[in-house]
Write a protein that holds these residues in place. Sequence first.
Motif, PDB file in Angstrom:
ATOM      1  N   PRO A 107      58.323  -8.766  83.702  1.00 40.10           N
ATOM      2  CA  PRO A 107      57.933  -8.957  82.720  1.00 40.10           C
ATOM      3  C   PRO A 107      57.504 -10.076  81.873  1.00 40.10           C
ATOM      4  CG  PRO A 107      60.037  -8.677  83.868  1.00 40.10           C
ATOM      5  CD  PRO A 107      59.328  -8.584  84.748  1.00 40.10           C
ATOM      6  N   ALA A 108      57.027 -11.101  82.825  1.00 36.34           N
ATOM      7  CA  ALA A 108      56.452 -12.454  81.750  1.00 36.34           C
ATOM      8  C   ALA A 108      55.029 -12.020  82.150  1.00 36.34           C
ATOM      9  CB  ALA A 108      56.650 -13.291  82.797  1.00 36.34           C
ATOM     10  N   LEU A 109      54.803 -11.836  82.895  1.00 35.84           N
ATOM     11  CA  LEU A 109      53.380 -10.720  82.735  1.00 35.84           C
ATOM     12  C   LEU A 109      52.929  -9.434  82.094  1.00 35.84           C
ATOM     13  CD1 LEU A 109      51.074  -9.639  85.724  1.00 35.84           C
ATOM     14  CD2 LEU A 109      51.339  -7.760  84.280  1.00 35.84           C
ATOM     15  N   THR A 110      54.312  -8.599  81.529  1.00 35.53           N
ATOM     16  CA  THR A 110      53.567  -7.871  80.501  1.00 35.53           C
ATOM     17  C   THR A 110      53.562  -9.130  79.491  1.00 35.53           C
ATOM     18  OG1 THR A 110      54.719  -6.367  81.524  1.00 35.53           O
ATOM     19  CG2 THR A 110      55.700  -6.298  79.102  1.00 35.53           C
ATOM     20  N   ALA A 111      54.585  -9.724  78.852  1.00 33.16           N
ATOM     21  CA  ALA A 111      54.837 -10.295  77.944  1.00 33.16           C
ATOM     22  C   ALA A 111      53.638 -11.265  77.707  1.00 33.16           C
ATOM     23  CB  ALA A 111      55.934 -11.661  77.300  1.00 33.16           C
ATOM     24  N   TYR A 112      52.716 -11.907  78.507  1.00 26.78           N
ATOM     25  CA  TYR A 112      51.761 -12.549  78.611  1.00 26.78           C
ATOM     26  C   TYR A 112      50.224 -11.655  77.757  1.00 26.78           C
ATOM     27  CZ  TYR A 112      47.479 -14.234  80.931  1.00 26.78           C
ATOM     28  OH  TYR A 112      46.398 -15.348  81.273  1.00 26.78           O
TER      29      TYR A 112
ATOM     30  N   THR B  86      57.431 -20.170  84.168  1.00 23.96           N
ATOM     31  CA  THR B  86      57.526 -21.481  83.959  1.00 23.96           C
ATOM     32  C   THR B  86      56.365 -21.971  82.895  1.00 23.96           C
ATOM     33  OG1 THR B  86      57.595 -21.513  86.792  1.00 23.96           O
ATOM     34  CG2 THR B  86      56.918 -23.834  85.142  1.00 23.96           C
ATOM     35  N   THR B  87      55.221 -21.910  82.526  1.00 25.83           N
ATOM     36  CA  THR B  87      54.775 -21.729  81.700  1.00 25.83           C
ATOM     37  C   THR B  87      55.393 -21.099  79.968  1.00 25.83           C
ATOM     38  OG1 THR B  87      53.134 -20.132  81.364  1.00 25.83           O
ATOM     39  CG2 THR B  87      53.324 -22.416  82.533  1.00 25.83           C
ATOM     40  N   GLY B  88      55.617 -20.475  79.862  1.00 26.11           N
ATOM     41  CA  GLY B  88      56.149 -19.726  78.939  1.00 26.11           C
ATOM     42  C   GLY B  88      55.419 -18.860  78.277  1.00 26.11           C
ATOM     43  N   GLY B  89      53.523 -19.066  78.616  1.00 23.43           N
ATOM     44  CA  GLY B  89      52.929 -19.167  77.373  1.00 23.43           C
ATOM     45  C   GLY B  89      51.243 -18.361  78.134  1.00 23.43           C
TER      46      GLY B  89
ATOM     47  N   ILE C 146      52.859 -13.854  91.954  1.00 28.69           N
ATOM     48  CA  ILE C 146      52.624 -15.256  91.673  1.00 28.69           C
ATOM     49  C   ILE C 146      52.577 -15.735  90.403  1.00 28.69           C
ATOM     50  CG2 ILE C 146      51.735 -16.837  92.692  1.00 28.69           C
ATOM     51  CD1 ILE C 146      50.671 -16.233  95.042  1.00 28.69           C
ATOM     52  N   VAL C 147      51.364 -14.513  89.765  1.00 26.19           N
ATOM     53  CA  VAL C 147      51.231 -15.063  88.454  1.00 26.19           C
ATOM     54  C   VAL C 147      52.220 -14.591  87.595  1.00 26.19           C
ATOM     55  CG1 VAL C 147      49.723 -13.550  86.672  1.00 26.19           C
ATOM     56  CG2 VAL C 147      48.464 -14.144  89.052  1.00 26.19           C
ATOM     57  N   ASP C 148      52.593 -13.763  87.999  1.00 32.20           N
ATOM     58  CA  ASP C 148      54.446 -13.321  86.359  1.00 32.20           C
ATOM     59  C   ASP C 148      55.344 -14.869  86.840  1.00 32.20           C
ATOM     60  OD1 ASP C 148      55.926 -11.329  85.706  1.00 32.20           O
ATOM     61  OD2 ASP C 148      57.193 -11.916  86.873  1.00 32.20           O
ATOM     62  N   ARG C 149      55.522 -15.079  88.082  1.00 34.98           N
ATOM     63  CA  ARG C 149      56.023 -16.653  88.388  1.00 34.98           C
ATOM     64  C   ARG C 149      55.547 -17.582  87.580  1.00 34.98           C
ATOM     65  NH1 ARG C 149      56.801 -14.703  93.433  1.00 34.98           N
ATOM     66  NH2 ARG C 149      55.409 -16.924  94.605  1.00 34.98           N
ATOM     67  N   GLN C 150      54.383 -18.050  87.531  1.00 32.97           N
ATOM     68  CA  GLN C 150      54.055 -18.576  86.920  1.00 32.97           C
ATOM     69  C   GLN C 150      53.743 -19.299  85.000  1.00 32.97           C
ATOM     70  OE1 GLN C 150      52.398 -22.161  87.464  1.00 32.97           O
ATOM     71  NE2 GLN C 150      51.013 -22.933  85.582  1.00 32.97           N
TER      72      GLN C 150
END
Length: 207
Positions: free
Chosen positions: A183-188, A148-151, A141-145
Motif C-alpha cells: 500500500p505505501a508503495l502504491t500511494a508513493y 515510515t517517511t509517509g512521503g 524494504i522500500v514499502d516499509r521505508q
Amino acid sequence: MLQILGKASSINVRKVLWTCAELGLPFEREDWGSGFKATDVPEFVALNPNAMVPVIKDGEFVLWESNSIIRYLAGRYDGEFLYPSDPCERARCDQWIDWQASELNRAWSYAFLALVRHSPAHQDRQQIDLSCANWARHIAIVDRQLGTTGGFIAGSAFSLADIPIALSINRWLETPLQHADFPALTAYMERLATRPGYLEYCRNGTP
C-alpha cells in the motif's frame, strides 16, 4: 548544450532524463546502445571504457555512470532542492541511490533478463523464482521505508534518490510476475504522478 548519449528506453538513461526534467535543464540526446549505434566502437569507448550508456558531455566535461551523472547535474545546476547540501540529508539520499545500484539491481537481474528480455541464458525456473522472491523482498524494504517517511524514499520531500528508486519500482510493476500488495508503495507512485518527469521517463510503460 548538455549532450546525453544513450537510448531513451534504458533505465539508466532515463535516470538522467528525469533529472534533467526536474532541473528544467535542456539537452540533446543521441541514440546509442542495443538497436542503435554500437557502444563498442572506438569513438564511444574513448568516452566510456565500459562501453555502456549513459554518457554525458557537458562542454568539455565527459562523465559516465548514471548515479554519478545525476549527482553531478544536481550539483552543477542549482539542484539543492533535489540533492541537499546538508551532510546528513545528502547522506540519506546517497544511501538509497547506492542501495538501488548495489542491492536492488542485483535482486531483479535474473528475473528481468528471463521474463522481459527472454534471454536464453536465463531460463532456469528455480533461479527465476529465487530472483522474483529476492526482488519482492527488496520491494518490501522500500514499502516499509515509505510507510515510515509517509512521503518519499529519503524523507518527507522528493529528492534525487526517488529517481532511481521509482524507476526500479516501475520495472518491477511492468515485469510479468506476481505482484504482492504494497500500500505505501502504491500511494508513493500516485504521489509521483504529479511530476511531469515521472510521467515521461518513469511510469511510461517501459520497464
